[in-house]
Design a protein around this motif. Structure first.
Motif, PDB file in Angstrom:
ATOM      1  N   LEU A  22       0.471  -1.157  -0.400  1.00  0.00           N
ATOM      2  CA  LEU A  22       0.022  -0.244  -0.122  1.00  0.00           C
ATOM      3  C   LEU A  22       1.261   1.055  -0.006  1.00  0.00           C
ATOM      4  CD1 LEU A  22      -3.190  -0.920   2.109  1.00  0.00           C
ATOM      5  CD2 LEU A  22      -2.832  -0.273   0.168  1.00  0.00           C
ATOM      6  N   ILE A  23       2.112   0.962   1.135  1.00  0.00           N
ATOM      7  CA  ILE A  23       2.937   2.328   1.535  1.00  0.00           C
ATOM      8  C   ILE A  23       3.500   3.100  -0.405  1.00  0.00           C
ATOM      9  CG2 ILE A  23       4.593   3.383   1.826  1.00  0.00           C
ATOM     10  CD1 ILE A  23       3.556   2.539   4.481  1.00  0.00           C
ATOM     11  N   ALA A  24       4.507   1.122  -1.145  1.00  0.00           N
ATOM     12  CA  ALA A  24       5.037   1.918  -2.656  1.00  0.00           C
ATOM     13  C   ALA A  24       4.172   2.438  -3.156  1.00  0.00           C
ATOM     14  CB  ALA A  24       5.448   0.290  -2.356  1.00  0.00           C
ATOM     15  N   GLN A  25       2.557   1.671  -3.402  1.00  0.00           N
ATOM     16  CA  GLN A  25       1.391   2.559  -4.664  1.00  0.00           C
ATOM     17  C   GLN A  25       1.536   3.650  -3.976  1.00  0.00           C
ATOM     18  OE1 GLN A  25      -2.256   0.412  -4.095  1.00  0.00           O
ATOM     19  NE2 GLN A  25      -1.505  -0.932  -5.277  1.00  0.00           N
ATOM     20  N   LYS A  26       1.433   4.231  -2.857  1.00  0.00           N
ATOM     21  CA  LYS A  26       0.662   5.276  -2.440  1.00  0.00           C
ATOM     22  C   LYS A  26       2.478   6.772  -3.043  1.00  0.00           C
ATOM     23  CE  LYS A  26      -2.484   8.060   0.289  1.00  0.00           C
ATOM     24  NZ  LYS A  26      -4.055   7.212  -0.378  1.00  0.00           N
ATOM     25  N   HIS A  30       8.860   2.042  -5.741  1.00  0.00           N
ATOM     26  CA  HIS A  30       9.409  -0.057  -6.576  1.00  0.00           C
ATOM     27  C   HIS A  30       8.780  -1.213  -4.820  1.00  0.00           C
ATOM     28  CE1 HIS A  30      10.943   1.150 -10.102  1.00  0.00           C
ATOM     29  NE2 HIS A  30      11.234   2.371  -9.407  1.00  0.00           N
ATOM     30  N   TYR A  31       8.638  -1.985  -4.921  1.00  0.00           N
ATOM     31  CA  TYR A  31       8.728  -2.775  -3.950  1.00  0.00           C
ATOM     32  C   TYR A  31       9.145  -3.652  -3.685  1.00  0.00           C
ATOM     33  CZ  TYR A  31       6.271  -6.630  -1.060  1.00  0.00           C
ATOM     34  OH  TYR A  31       5.932  -7.450   0.031  1.00  0.00           O
ATOM     35  N   LEU A  32      10.608  -4.401  -2.823  1.00  0.00           N
ATOM     36  CA  LEU A  32      11.155  -5.058  -2.674  1.00  0.00           C
ATOM     37  C   LEU A  32      10.176  -5.986  -1.848  1.00  0.00           C
ATOM     38  CD1 LEU A  32      13.181  -7.477  -3.071  1.00  0.00           C
ATOM     39  CD2 LEU A  32      14.558  -5.854  -1.910  1.00  0.00           C
ATOM     40  N   GLU A  70       6.745  -9.799 -11.726  1.00  0.00           N
ATOM     41  CA  GLU A  70       5.833  -8.889 -12.243  1.00  0.00           C
ATOM     42  C   GLU A  70       5.052  -7.382 -11.806  1.00  0.00           C
ATOM     43  OE1 GLU A  70       2.990 -11.258 -14.681  1.00  0.00           O
ATOM     44  OE2 GLU A  70       5.199 -11.546 -16.109  1.00  0.00           O
ATOM     45  N   CYS A  71       4.570  -6.310 -12.328  1.00  0.00           N
ATOM     46  CA  CYS A  71       4.645  -4.795 -11.899  1.00  0.00           C
ATOM     47  C   CYS A  71       2.697  -5.333 -12.144  1.00  0.00           C
ATOM     48  CB  CYS A  71       5.003  -4.429 -12.502  1.00  0.00           C
ATOM     49  SG  CYS A  71       6.747  -3.917 -11.374  1.00  0.00           S
ATOM     50  N   ALA A  76       2.256 -11.255 -10.230  1.00  0.00           N
ATOM     51  CA  ALA A  76       2.781 -12.411 -10.716  1.00  0.00           C
ATOM     52  C   ALA A  76       4.289 -12.602 -10.715  1.00  0.00           C
ATOM     53  CB  ALA A  76       2.359 -13.656 -11.815  1.00  0.00           C
ATOM     54  N   VAL A  77       4.459 -13.408  -9.621  1.00  0.00           N
ATOM     55  CA  VAL A  77       6.405 -14.102  -9.681  1.00  0.00           C
ATOM     56  C   VAL A  77       6.654 -14.894 -10.519  1.00  0.00           C
ATOM     57  CG1 VAL A  77       7.801 -14.208  -8.191  1.00  0.00           C
ATOM     58  CG2 VAL A  77       5.911 -13.366  -7.614  1.00  0.00           C
ATOM     59  N   LEU A  78       7.353 -15.103 -11.810  1.00  0.00           N
ATOM     60  CA  LEU A  78       7.792 -15.900 -12.230  1.00  0.00           C
ATOM     61  C   LEU A  78       9.295 -17.003 -12.563  1.00  0.00           C
ATOM     62  CD1 LEU A  78       6.579 -14.345 -15.892  1.00  0.00           C
ATOM     63  CD2 LEU A  78       5.242 -15.863 -14.682  1.00  0.00           C
ATOM     64  N   LEU A  79       9.693 -17.685 -12.144  1.00  0.00           N
ATOM     65  CA  LEU A  79      11.004 -18.226 -12.160  1.00  0.00           C
ATOM     66  C   LEU A  79      11.307 -18.668 -12.920  1.00  0.00           C
ATOM     67  CD1 LEU A  79      13.311 -19.193  -9.826  1.00  0.00           C
ATOM     68  CD2 LEU A  79      11.626 -21.377  -9.046  1.00  0.00           C
TER      69      LEU A  79
END
Ligand code: DC
Length: 218
Positions: A22-26, A30-32, A70-71, A76-79
């Protein structure tokens, strides 16, 4: 330019993921999700059946992982090109991640992947050692926690909502075991950074936590 970093560390189930996203969006940062990197490696090791092989072999697998966050809306997370988003959330994946995370060589191998996320205009990094080790230079640091019973209740509700069979006492025991392993390990243990602000989310809403953290950054 000095890229601002906000670290949000804490135990499993404290709400770090929800609050950090939520904070990254606001902020438009970027978000890790560093836990997802450890989880992805645990999956890869299980898939390749090398979870119990030598540390050198495990480090090779860690360095060779092609991991894409993916943003898009569903994040989604792709491996290695395969969508592992659902597998990442399994309890067994979290427990295996916690086990391999206590090995120093593995932590070192995953460091660069985490540093790569520090990009303009800023980064919100969620994990266990974001403020103490990985981004020790961060300008803003939060340690977000909640009582073990509250975290277990939340996890239980989440699983039930997804239609997954769950047992509250097993979840509580798992959480306590993971807390102990993550906090007592020799390397990068789960401890608040000396300069982190401490927030206990046991009895306050997600919005209240988000507001408090945003007021720190603004
Ligand atoms: O945050 P999570 O539940 O997705 O993390 C899974 C495990 O990965 C956690 O129990 C310990 C490990 N981990 C870690 O050691 N350091 C981090 N920065 C993030 C996670």
């Amino acid at each position: 330019m000095d890229i601002p970093v906000l670290t949000i560390d804490g135990p499993s189930g404290a709400g770090k993921g929800t609050v950090s996203r939520l904070i990254a969006q606001k902020l438009g940062w970027h978000y890790l999700d560093s836990g997802a990197i450890y989880r992805a490696l645990a999956l890869e090791l299980t898939e390749k059946d090398v979870l119990h092989e030598s540390i050198a072999e495990i480090v090779d697998v860690a360095l060779g992982m092609d991991l894409v966050f993916e943003c898009s809306e569903d994040r989604a997370v792709l491996l290695n090109g395969q969508d592992i988003t659902d597998l990442l959330g399994l309890e067994s994946t979290g427990n295996n991640a916690s086990k391999i995370a206590s090995i120093p060589e593995i932590r070192a191998a995953l460091l660069q992947k985490q540093h790569d996320f520090k990009q303009a205009p800023g980064l919100v990094a969620d994990g266990r050692d974001m403020g103490t080790v990985v981004f020790s230079e961060a300008k803003y640091k939060v340690f977000l926690t909640a009582s073990a019973s509250e975290r277990a209740e939340r996890r239980y509700k989440q699983l039930k909502e997804k239609g997954i069979d769950a047992n509250l006492s097993e979840i509580t025991a798992d959480i306590q075991e993971r807390d102990q392993r993550d906090s007592e390990r020799q390397i990068s243990p789960l401890v608040p950074a000396a300069d982190a602000i401490y927030i206990d989310s046991s009895t306050i809403s997600v919005q209240a936590v988000v507001d408090e953290v945003l007021s720190l950054v603004r």
